[in-house]
Design an enzyme around this catalytic site. Structure first.
Site, PDB file in Angstrom:
ATOM      1  N   PRO A   1      38.496  33.461  47.352  1.00 55.78           N
ATOM      2  CG  PRO A   1      36.511  34.023  46.249  1.00 55.78           C
ATOM      3  CD  PRO A   1      37.062  33.139  47.339  1.00 55.78           C
TER       4      PRO A   1
ATOM      5  CB  CYS B   1      63.369  59.948  45.123  1.00 57.02           C
ATOM      6  SG  CYS B   1      64.350  61.300  44.512  1.00 57.02           S
TER       7      CYS B   1
ATOM      8  N   GLY C   1      43.146  31.947  44.372  1.00 56.32           N
ATOM      9  CA  GLY C   1      44.214  31.872  43.397  1.00 56.32           C
ATOM     10  C   GLY C   1      43.819  32.018  41.947  1.00 56.32           C
TER      11      GLY C   1
ATOM     12  NE  ARG D   1      49.320  42.887  41.294  1.00 55.82           N
ATOM     13  CZ  ARG D   1      49.431  42.573  40.010  1.00 55.82           C
ATOM     14  NH1 ARG D   1      49.263  43.504  39.070  1.00 55.82           N
ATOM     15  NH2 ARG D   1      49.717  41.344  39.652  1.00 55.82           N
TER      16      ARG D   1
END
Length: 436
Positions: free
Chosen positions: A295, A363, A248, A333
């Site tokens: 991690p 598109c 995190g 993202r």
């Protein structure tokens, strides 16, 4: 704009380690993911070094979260450094076994809320270190599979501590309204059940509260709750051999407000181990406790970029669009989280600086990589989308029948192709026409 380590401008040309990104794009084409081997190894060493420095009373294991970037070359590099691996599917385990060398499965922990019985069996056959179990139902399924295979399954419960990670809701996993883990209030009963099942061995406790955390206070809060639970379990005769705090830790993308720099790995681990040592000293605990971490982004996020070329410029009265050859299928993202990525030109432009939205050819109006960037652009310019090493290629798709990008690893003055660019023919090779 501050560039990540091992990326810099030399004579007005953007370099990754000792290679100009223009030369990489000429050789391998665009769009193309490019990673720095030096950055990856330095980021992993930051965990290893801090573990060695701050925890002298037990073992540690840094398990790379494969969902961040699962390329075989990265797995191989980290396995050579002694990394463990956090996986969430049988497919990811097959990658680790293929790339990680003999015995690597013994350093694998299997997370995820929906493991199938077939995945459980495969993982048992490979001899993984531990299953991070996320529900009572999963305990029963795993016990059944282990019994059928004549094995005992090592288990850790992923406990949901109901701690607010204060991150994007899509990547928050530690609140009781999230789908992950066993609710904190139900954990003791779940451990008692696990102990009673004949084909399970209870060995650990696990949590993971979310991703891209800039502050480690929620992580320390979760640690304190797990420590208290371990004491309660010990009073009931259930011994915990490892404590897995998940991952995190965030990275710097470049849009953080002043004073919101991500916590340094060493600072976070120092606080973790100080808390664990104080707790164990108060309990006069004699047996060593293995501490594990998972991690992902903090190892690979700033070790990679996405190279893309400007195809069309569309200046307008309210928006200026730079249409590039990368798209939301290459880097999801921004469309999914409205995530911010830095944009660095391969060469500084010499024309008029304007505010550009960097968009792809897919598109969808949601197909954008960056918005409102002050750049001097011309068609055919090469751009680097920064901090793209994590959740880039692993989340890529073939939407609009777009082949996925190539991947390249840079090691000093050498560049190595670590994934070939897909072809359109590969995408429909498995499809069949109806007869007649």
């Amino acid at each position: 704009m501050k560039l990540p380590a091992h990326f810099d401008y030399r004579e007005d040309r953007l370099h990754i380690e000792q290679l100009a990104v223009e030369d990489i794009a000429t050789r391998f084409g665009t769009p193309c993911y490019v990673y720095s081997k030096a950055a990856l190894l330095e980021n992993f060493a930051s965990y290893q070094d801090a573990c060695a420095r701050f925890y002298a009373h037990g073992q540690t294991l840094v398990c790379y979260a494969l969902k961040a970037n699962s390329n075989l070359a990265l797995i191989d590099l980290l396995a050579r450094q002694g990394a463990g691996f956090d996986i969430v599917s049988a497919g990811e385990l097959k990658r680790v076994v293929s790339a990680g060398g003999p015995g690597v499965a013994g350093r694998v922990i299997f997370s995820g809320v929906g493991k199938s019985r077939a995945e459980m069996q495969y993982a048992l056959e490979q001899g993984i270190r531990c299953f991070n179990v996320e529900s009572v139902s999963e305990l029963h399924h795993l016990n059944e599979v282990a019994g059928r295979c004549g094995r005992r399954a090592p288990v850790s419960l992923r406990v949901n501590p109901d701690v607010d990670a204060k991150t994007h809701p899509y990547i928050s996993t530690g609140l009781k309204e999230n789908k992950f883990g066993v609710a904190f209030d139900d954990a003791r009963a779940a451990y008692q059940l696990a102990r009673s099942l004949p084909h399970l061995d209870v060995i650990g406790i696990d949590c993971h509260i979310g991703s891209q955390l800039l502050d480690d206070a929620p992580l320390i809060e979760a640690l304190d709750k797990l420590i208290g639970l371990i004491d309660q379990l010990a009073a009931e005769g259930i011994e915990i051999h490892h404590l897995d705090l998940g991952g995190g830790i965030g990275i710097r993308y470049g849009d953080e407000a002043p004073g919101e720099a991500p916590v340094r790995v060493a600072d976070y681990l120092q606080r973790v181990f100080a808390r664990i040592d104080a707790w164990r000293a108060a309990r006069h605990a004699g047996k060593p406790l293995t501490v594990m971490f998972e991690p992902g982004r903090s190892l690979v996020g700033n070790a990679g970029i996405l190279l893309t070329r400007v195809e069309v410029l569309k200046p307008g009265s309210s928006k200026n669009f730079a249409v590039v050859d990368a798209a939301m299928n290459d880097l999801m993202r921004p469309a999914m989280y409205e995530a911010w990525h830095g944009v660095a030109p391969a060469r500084p432009g010499t024309g008029e600086v304007r505010s550009w939205d960097i968009v792809g050819p897919v598109c969808e109006s949601g197909d954008w990589l960056a918005r409102g960037r002050e750049l001097a652009l011309a068609e055919d310019d090469l751009l680097a989308i920064l901090s793209a090493g994590a959740y880039g290629m692993t989340m890529a798709s073939n939407y609009n029948t777009r082949p996925r990008a190539a991947e390249v690893m840079v090691d000093g003055d050498q560049a190595y192709l670590i994934r070939e660019r897909e072809t359109a023919e590969q995408l429909f090779a498995g499809e069949r026409l109806l007869p007649g």
